[in-house]
Design a protein around this motif. Structure first.
Motif, PDB file in Angstrom:
ATOM      1  N   VAL A  83      42.889  34.210  50.202  1.00 33.77           N
ATOM      2  CA  VAL A  83      43.942  34.078  49.198  1.00 33.77           C
ATOM      3  C   VAL A  83      43.471  33.210  48.041  1.00 33.77           C
ATOM      4  N   MET A  84      43.638  33.738  46.825  1.00 33.11           N
ATOM      5  CA  MET A  84      43.386  32.949  45.633  1.00 33.11           C
ATOM      6  C   MET A  84      44.722  32.566  45.012  1.00 33.11           C
ATOM      7  N   LEU A  85      44.866  31.314  44.641  1.00 33.71           N
ATOM      8  CA  LEU A  85      46.072  30.836  43.984  1.00 33.71           C
ATOM      9  C   LEU A  85      45.812  30.724  42.488  1.00 33.71           C
ATOM     10  N   THR A  86      46.664  31.369  41.687  1.00 34.41           N
ATOM     11  CA  THR A  86      46.444  31.377  40.240  1.00 34.41           C
ATOM     12  C   THR A  86      46.838  30.062  39.595  1.00 34.41           C
ATOM     13  N   TYR A  87      47.751  29.299  40.230  1.00 32.23           N
ATOM     14  CA  TYR A  87      48.094  27.989  39.684  1.00 32.23           C
ATOM     15  C   TYR A  87      46.879  27.073  39.829  1.00 32.23           C
ATOM     16  N   THR A 131      39.324  31.132  38.207  1.00 34.17           N
ATOM     17  CA  THR A 131      40.330  31.944  38.901  1.00 34.17           C
ATOM     18  C   THR A 131      41.014  32.934  37.962  1.00 34.17           C
ATOM     19  N   ARG A 132      41.042  32.635  36.654  1.00 32.69           N
ATOM     20  CA  ARG A 132      41.616  33.602  35.702  1.00 32.69           C
ATOM     21  C   ARG A 132      40.755  34.854  35.627  1.00 32.69           C
ATOM     22  N   LYS A 133      39.441  34.674  35.617  1.00 36.59           N
ATOM     23  CA  LYS A 133      38.534  35.826  35.605  1.00 36.59           C
ATOM     24  C   LYS A 133      38.678  36.629  36.885  1.00 36.59           C
ATOM     25  N   LEU A 134      38.763  35.948  38.014  1.00 37.72           N
ATOM     26  CA  LEU A 134      38.911  36.640  39.292  1.00 37.72           C
ATOM     27  C   LEU A 134      40.220  37.417  39.342  1.00 37.72           C
ATOM     28  N   THR A 135      41.279  36.845  38.818  1.00 40.59           N
ATOM     29  CA  THR A 135      42.563  37.551  38.779  1.00 40.59           C
ATOM     30  C   THR A 135      42.454  38.828  37.953  1.00 40.59           C
ATOM     31  N   ARG A 136      41.785  38.738  36.816  1.00 39.17           N
ATOM     32  CA  ARG A 136      41.636  39.934  35.970  1.00 39.17           C
ATOM     33  C   ARG A 136      40.822  41.008  36.679  1.00 39.17           C
ATOM     34  N   ILE A 137      39.800  40.607  37.415  1.00 38.36           N
ATOM     35  CA  ILE A 137      38.990  41.585  38.160  1.00 38.36           C
ATOM     36  C   ILE A 137      39.854  42.319  39.174  1.00 38.36           C
ATOM     37  N   ILE A 138      40.674  41.570  39.917  1.00 37.05           N
ATOM     38  CA  ILE A 138      41.521  42.185  40.938  1.00 37.05           C
ATOM     39  C   ILE A 138      42.571  43.082  40.295  1.00 37.05           C
ATOM     40  N   ARG A 139      43.152  42.649  39.200  1.00 35.29           N
ATOM     41  CA  ARG A 139      44.164  43.472  38.524  1.00 35.29           C
ATOM     42  C   ARG A 139      43.547  44.762  37.977  1.00 35.29           C
ATOM     43  N   GLN A 140      42.301  44.694  37.550  1.00 34.57           N
ATOM     44  CA  GLN A 140      41.652  45.872  36.980  1.00 34.57           C
ATOM     45  C   GLN A 140      41.165  46.833  38.061  1.00 34.57           C
ATOM     46  N   HIS A 141      40.547  46.287  39.095  1.00 36.93           N
ATOM     47  CA  HIS A 141      39.905  47.137  40.103  1.00 36.93           C
ATOM     48  C   HIS A 141      40.715  47.259  41.391  1.00 36.93           C
ATOM     49  N   LYS A 147      42.090  33.855  56.097  1.00 33.69           N
ATOM     50  CA  LYS A 147      40.647  33.760  56.319  1.00 33.69           C
ATOM     51  C   LYS A 147      39.975  32.717  55.441  1.00 33.69           C
ATOM     52  N   GLY A 148      40.518  32.494  54.232  1.00 36.15           N
ATOM     53  CA  GLY A 148      39.917  31.551  53.310  1.00 36.15           C
ATOM     54  C   GLY A 148      40.830  31.306  52.133  1.00 36.15           C
ATOM     55  N   PHE A 149      40.507  30.294  51.328  1.00 38.16           N
ATOM     56  CA  PHE A 149      41.328  29.896  50.179  1.00 38.16           C
ATOM     57  C   PHE A 149      40.432  29.731  48.960  1.00 38.16           C
ATOM     58  N   ILE A 150      40.935  30.184  47.815  1.00 34.98           N
ATOM     59  CA  ILE A 150      40.222  30.067  46.548  1.00 34.98           C
ATOM     60  C   ILE A 150      41.141  29.370  45.548  1.00 34.98           C
ATOM     61  N   VAL A 151      40.673  28.290  44.936  1.00 34.72           N
ATOM     62  CA  VAL A 151      41.490  27.550  43.970  1.00 34.72           C
ATOM     63  C   VAL A 151      40.619  27.114  42.797  1.00 34.72           C
ATOM     64  N   LYS A 152      41.290  26.813  41.696  1.00 37.13           N
ATOM     65  CA  LYS A 152      40.583  26.264  40.542  1.00 37.13           C
ATOM     66  C   LYS A 152      40.218  24.803  40.789  1.00 37.13           C
ATOM     67  N   GLU A 153      41.193  24.010  41.244  1.00 37.43           N
ATOM     68  CA  GLU A 153      40.962  22.597  41.510  1.00 37.43           C
ATOM     69  C   GLU A 153      41.710  22.191  42.766  1.00 37.43           C
ATOM     70  N   VAL A 154      41.033  21.552  43.687  1.00 38.40           N
ATOM     71  CA  VAL A 154      41.667  21.067  44.912  1.00 38.40           C
ATOM     72  C   VAL A 154      41.839  19.554  44.789  1.00 38.40           C
ATOM     73  N   CYS A 155      43.053  19.089  45.071  1.00 39.56           N
ATOM     74  CA  CYS A 155      43.377  17.671  44.924  1.00 39.56           C
ATOM     75  C   CYS A 155      42.857  16.874  46.124  1.00 39.56           C
ATOM     76  N   GLU A 156      42.111  15.813  45.849  1.00 36.04           N
ATOM     77  CA  GLU A 156      41.547  14.990  46.927  1.00 36.04           C
ATOM     78  C   GLU A 156      42.467  13.850  47.341  1.00 36.04           C
ATOM     79  N   PHE A 157      43.382  13.471  46.435  1.00 34.71           N
ATOM     80  CA  PHE A 157      44.251  12.331  46.712  1.00 34.71           C
ATOM     81  C   PHE A 157      45.709  12.718  46.453  1.00 34.71           C
TER      82      PHE A 157
END
Length: 368
Positions: A51-55, A113-123, A76-86
């Motif tokens: 799962v990729m989160l667009t936020y 993640t914006r590029k990845l979202t566009r790839i999924i929306r297109q393909h 199975k896995g997570f995709i994010v732009k930024e993961v908060c450490e604190f």
């Protein structure tokens, strides 16, 4: 630790790994919710998916003990732009990194993640792999393309044994195709006496429990891969009032003679507008599905479309014209998301009560 996300079309993203160092292969999908990552990562409907989160910022309020939708996460896995450490929240008990390490779930952060979202929306949705930067990309890509995604997700996430969630109200048999706990909470909040049963429970076994109503839960994957559920619905339809959610909605449609198909990239998020056909009222809904009921196939059934997605016109709700049964494609229990549609649980209980009164009146007339 540097990690890479490799898509089956050959696209490679380089980022920072977090959580487990395990490799993961799954179907890459995106969710547009701005909050609710804990409910998303624990939603059984994501079984087998990355799962990729667009936020852009995820993990800022940590992980707490209350917001899980299942005990064992199936993602199975997570995709994010930024993961908060604190994280900063009074309920926080773990960081998302700590929780993923405990549950052996890999994540990757710092990619576009914006590029990845566009790839999924297109393909459309693609297979993907999260792995260490040290892995040979060509070898991973070859393995990825040869990998067949699982078709037994419902079996993996459904309860293995029936169990009760006692109450003093109406007896509801909740068929677990990959149930979010939010559905159970909504029924418990209304005093229902709930019995949760596995996905392969037969109609006879359900009827032996003397239910006042049957709830069909959400779940992962293609509804056509769950023939046991389709047959059960055929056998109970008209005997007991029925309410289905998400995968339950799709199984209900198949049982009634309609057809379903895979969407290009699905609906996943907390901001999907849905119109009720009878009133024109629009609700903002939480959704998570990659399959939909074919609108043309409804014409040969005794089903009526009750709700429609405003974004793309897909079917979001059905009711049977002859029997007390209705379903919705979205999640009235939210978790996460808006609670605009939570009243559907009340409508279900009202339908049960109306059905009981009708049976009682018929019996009185017969006696007279």
């Amino acid at each position: 630790m540097k990690a890479q996300l490799i898509l089956e079309d050959g696209t490679i993203f380089i980022g920072e790994g977090f959580g487990s160092h395990n490799d993961a292969i799954g179907e890459v999908v995106f969710n547009t919710g701005m909050t609710g990552y804990q409910e998303i990562l624990s939603d059984p409907s994501y079984c087998g998916q990355i799962v990729m989160l667009t936020y852009p910022l995820i993990g800022n309020y940590g992980i707490n003990r209350d917001d899980f939708e299942s005990i064992i996460p199936a993602v199975k896995g997570f995709i994010v732009k930024e993961v908060c450490e604190f994280p900063s929240n009074w309920r926080s008990e773990f960081t998302i990194d700590e929780y993923f390490k405990m549950k052996k779930i890999p994540g990757i952060a710092g990619i576009d993640t914006r590029k990845l979202t566009r790839i999924i929306r297109q393909h459309g949705t693609l297979k993907g792999a999260i792995c260490s930067i040290e892995n040979d990309a060509n070898e991973v890509l070859s393995k990825l393309r040869q990998t067949r995604l699982p078709i037994d997700q419902v079996r993996r996430v459904s309860t293995k044994n029936a169990y009760p969630s006692p109450g003093r109200g109406k007896r509801i048999v909740l068929v677990d195709f990959g149930m979010k706990h939010g559905i159970l909470r909504e029924l418990n909040n209304r005093g229902c006496d709930v019995v949760v049963v596995p996905y392969h429970t037969t109609a006879d076994e359900i009827l032996q429990l003397r239910p006042d109503g049957i709830m069909l839960s959400n779940g992962p994957g293609d509804p056509k891969d769950v023939p046991e559920g389709i047959q059960m619905i055929k056998d109970v339809l008209g005997l007991v009032p029925l309410f289905g959610i998400c995968l339950g909605h799709q199984l209900f449609a198949l049982a009634c003679g309609a057809d379903t198909g895979k969407m290009k990239f699905g609906h996943r998020g907390s901001n999907h507008p849905v119109k009720e056909e009878a009133t024109g009222k629009v609700s903002i809904t939480a959704q998570n599905h990659g399959y939909t009921v074919d609108r043309n196939s409804i014409q040969i059934t005794r089903l009526q479309v009750t709700h429609t997605a405003l974004n793309d016109g897909t079917i979001e709700g059905l009711r049977h014209l002859d029997f007390p049964a209705f379903t919705v494609q979205y999640h009235p229990e939210a978790s996460p998301g808006p609670e605009d549609a939570s009243n559907l649980f009340n409508q279900f209980l009202e339908m049960i009560e109306t059905q009981k009164q009708g049976v009682a009146t018929t019996c009185q007339n017969v006696l007279i």
